[in-house]
Write a protein that holds these residues in place. Structure first.
Motif, PDB file in Angstrom:
ATOM      1  N   ASP A 221       0.850  -1.194   0.000  1.00 60.55           N
ATOM      2  CA  ASP A 221       0.000   0.000   0.000  1.00 60.55           C
ATOM      3  C   ASP A 221       0.886   1.245   0.000  1.00 60.55           C
ATOM      4  N   PRO A 222       1.175   1.777  -1.187  1.00 54.76           N
ATOM      5  CA  PRO A 222       2.070   2.933  -1.272  1.00 54.76           C
ATOM      6  C   PRO A 222       1.367   4.279  -1.146  1.00 54.76           C
ATOM      7  N   ALA A 246      -6.247  11.169  -7.019  1.00 56.56           N
ATOM      8  CA  ALA A 246      -7.481  10.408  -6.808  1.00 56.56           C
ATOM      9  C   ALA A 246      -7.477   9.095  -7.579  1.00 56.56           C
ATOM     10  N   MET A 247      -7.107   9.128  -8.845  1.00 56.99           N
ATOM     11  CA  MET A 247      -7.118   7.899  -9.640  1.00 56.99           C
ATOM     12  C   MET A 247      -6.037   6.927  -9.160  1.00 56.99           C
ATOM     13  N   PHE A 248      -4.871   7.461  -8.815  1.00 61.12           N
ATOM     14  CA  PHE A 248      -3.807   6.603  -8.293  1.00 61.12           C
ATOM     15  C   PHE A 248      -4.265   5.878  -7.028  1.00 61.12           C
ATOM     16  N   GLU A 249      -4.908   6.595  -6.144  1.00 61.94           N
ATOM     17  CA  GLU A 249      -5.356   5.985  -4.897  1.00 61.94           C
ATOM     18  C   GLU A 249      -6.398   4.906  -5.157  1.00 61.94           C
ATOM     19  N   ALA A 250      -7.353   5.202  -6.046  1.00 61.28           N
ATOM     20  CA  ALA A 250      -8.390   4.214  -6.359  1.00 61.28           C
ATOM     21  C   ALA A 250      -7.798   2.989  -7.042  1.00 61.28           C
ATOM     22  N   LEU A 251      -6.865   3.198  -7.960  1.00 62.69           N
ATOM     23  CA  LEU A 251      -6.283   2.075  -8.680  1.00 62.69           C
ATOM     24  C   LEU A 251      -5.377   1.247  -7.773  1.00 62.69           C
ATOM     25  N   SER A 252      -4.679   1.916  -6.847  1.00 66.63           N
ATOM     26  CA  SER A 252      -3.785   1.192  -5.936  1.00 66.63           C
ATOM     27  C   SER A 252      -4.547   0.253  -5.027  1.00 66.63           C
ATOM     28  N   ARG A 253      -5.797   0.573  -4.752  1.00 70.22           N
ATOM     29  CA  ARG A 253      -6.613  -0.327  -3.937  1.00 70.22           C
ATOM     30  C   ARG A 253      -7.032  -1.565  -4.719  1.00 70.22           C
ATOM     31  N   ARG A 254      -6.994  -1.477  -6.044  1.00 78.59           N
ATOM     32  CA  ARG A 254      -7.463  -2.567  -6.899  1.00 78.59           C
ATOM     33  C   ARG A 254      -6.329  -3.412  -7.466  1.00 78.59           C
ATOM     34  N   SER A 255      -5.151  -2.837  -7.609  1.00 77.03           N
ATOM     35  CA  SER A 255      -4.049  -3.542  -8.267  1.00 77.03           C
ATOM     36  C   SER A 255      -2.736  -3.258  -7.564  1.00 77.03           C
ATOM     37  N   GLY A 256      -1.903  -4.296  -7.455  1.00 77.17           N
ATOM     38  CA  GLY A 256      -0.570  -4.134  -6.895  1.00 77.17           C
ATOM     39  C   GLY A 256       0.502  -3.980  -7.945  1.00 77.17           C
ATOM     40  N   ASP A 257       0.119  -3.844  -9.205  1.00 74.54           N
ATOM     41  CA  ASP A 257       1.066  -3.738 -10.314  1.00 74.54           C
ATOM     42  C   ASP A 257       1.721  -2.355 -10.300  1.00 74.54           C
ATOM     43  N   PRO A 258       3.058  -2.274 -10.083  1.00 71.53           N
ATOM     44  CA  PRO A 258       3.703  -0.960  -9.992  1.00 71.53           C
ATOM     45  C   PRO A 258       3.647  -0.158 -11.278  1.00 71.53           C
TER      46      PRO A 258
END
Length: 400
Positions: A221-222, A246-258
């Motif tokens: 969780d970065p 906002a989009m980074f935060e939403a996507l980070s919750r869905r995917s761990g792909d850096p």
């Protein structure tokens, strides 16, 4: 505070014992200690991937000791004191104790030392300056590493600004380690030093920056660390065209792909993305993937039908389709699970006709061949890839 890493599988492994025995045979019982990640991770209950060893032996003495024990010795960085031992096919990076003589913010001139405290003083964070002997007993020369590991604190060794001026990449490492190992708010002193010295990162090579950034974005969780980077101005120093989070935060919750997480930080413009990726010296594969996620082409929506999704997969490729779907899910707050499963399970078919089929129907090779095949493909895709009726469709196009 006392601690031990006794019983750890990596410590008890015969390959590890062989390396330590070789070093101790040449330099005595206290000539070598494990250091850094293997000690830190063992104390924090994390997996151990690499085993690093610090030694009072010089690189030449280290190589001689390994060879005398029948182990392979690779001079991977002798000028900086580093030799890699290979024991039972496993690598062990062994580095002579060092102290900095001169630094320029990117690289250091070092001198070898016999003093464990001097070696610890040049390391970045206190929890990375933990050592363990061959029996597993842990040593904490800075006096704060054990407490930091126990409490999830990322604190610079000594003066934060001094450590950063030695290597400005430590700014990104501060946020990376906070993302991976930190608990709670970042250390205030370290955070202030990163903010004050962020312009020094301009001295770093793009390759070092991008490698560290992707490691940070690979954390479970970065988000909190990236928010801190934004508040201090570090994020815009690394990515001047960074988009709102906002989009980074939403996507980070869905995917761990850096790489996918990185795409959510970049503008939604292919030209800009390619320029940024090239500036970061990202690999061609990563650059092209980032660009494909935002390039012109079929729109991907979580609510699109299966036939429309198959057409998009055919035209974009599976990876680009999945990346666009993930970005759309994050932007809309919706779930495209059925489409992800479709992308995983469906293999796009090959175009079922070619120039030979047209020639067999009487069309002479020439410019019309490409035009008709393109028209056939458009209709075939639009009709959801039918498996028959191809000859009739070709005849109609030739006649038209």
């Amino acid at each position: 505070m006392t601690a031990s890493v006794q019983g750890q599988p990596w410590l008890e492994a015969t390959a590890t014992r062989a390396v330590m025995a070789a070093l101790e045979a040449a330099g005595g019982a206290d000539c070598a200690r494990f250091v850094g990640g293997c000690v830190r991770n063992s104390l924090m209950g994390r997996a151990v991937d690499d085993i690093d060893i610090a030694t009072r032996l010089t690189p030449e003495q280290t190589m001689a000791a390994l060879k005398a024990a029948g182990l392979k010795a690779v001079p991977t960085g002798v000028e900086h004191g580093t030799v890699t031992a290979v024991s039972e096919r496993a690598p062990y990076e062994i580095t002579t104790l060092r102290r900095d003589v001169e630094t320029d913010g990117r690289r250091a001139v070092v001198a070898f030392t016999q003093d464990w405290a001097e070696d610890a003083a040049r390391r970045d964070f206190r929890l990375n300056a933990l050592y363990a002997d061959a029996t597993g007993v842990v040593f904490d020369p800075t006096g704060g590493g054990l407490a930091d590991a126990a409490e999830g604190r990322i604190v610079f060794v000594g003066e934060a600004e001094t450590r950063i001026r030695e290597d400005y990449l430590r700014i990104l490492r501060f946020f990376r380690f906070q993302a991976w190992y930190g608990r709670g708010a970042p250390d205030a002193t370290g955070l202030a030093a990163c903010a004050a010295l962020k312009s020094g990162m301009a001295r770093l090579s793009a390759e070092r920056v991008s490698k560290e950034l992707l490691k940070l974005l690979a954390a479970p969780d970065p988000v909190a660390s990236v928010r801190a980077m934004e508040r201090t101005g570090v994020l815009s120093q690394v990515l001047p065209e960074v988009r709102p989070l906002a989009m980074f935060e939403a996507l980070s919750r869905r995917s761990g792909d850096p790489v996918l997480r990185l795409s959510a930080l970049l503008p939604g413009d292919e030209t800009a993305v390619r320029r940024i990726a090239e500036g970061l010296r990202l690999s061609n594969a990563v650059r092209d993937r980032l660009a494909a996620a935002v390039a012109e082409g079929p729109a991907v929506r979580p609510d699109m039908g299966a036939a429309e999704a198959r057409a998009a997969i055919y035209r974009l490729g599976r990876r680009a389709f999945e990346d666009r779907l993930a970005r759309a899910e994050a932007a809309e707050g919706s779930d495209g699970g059925p489409l992800r499963r479709l992308a995983e399970d469906w293999t796009p078919p090959r175009l079922p006709v070619g120039g030979r089929d047209l020639a067999r129907l009487g069309l002479q090779p020439g410019p019309d061949t490409g035009r008709i095949l393109k028209a056939f493909e458009e209709g075939w895709v639009a009709d959801d890839f039918p498996t028959d009726g191809h000859e009739a469709r070709l005849k109609a196009l030739i006649g038209g």
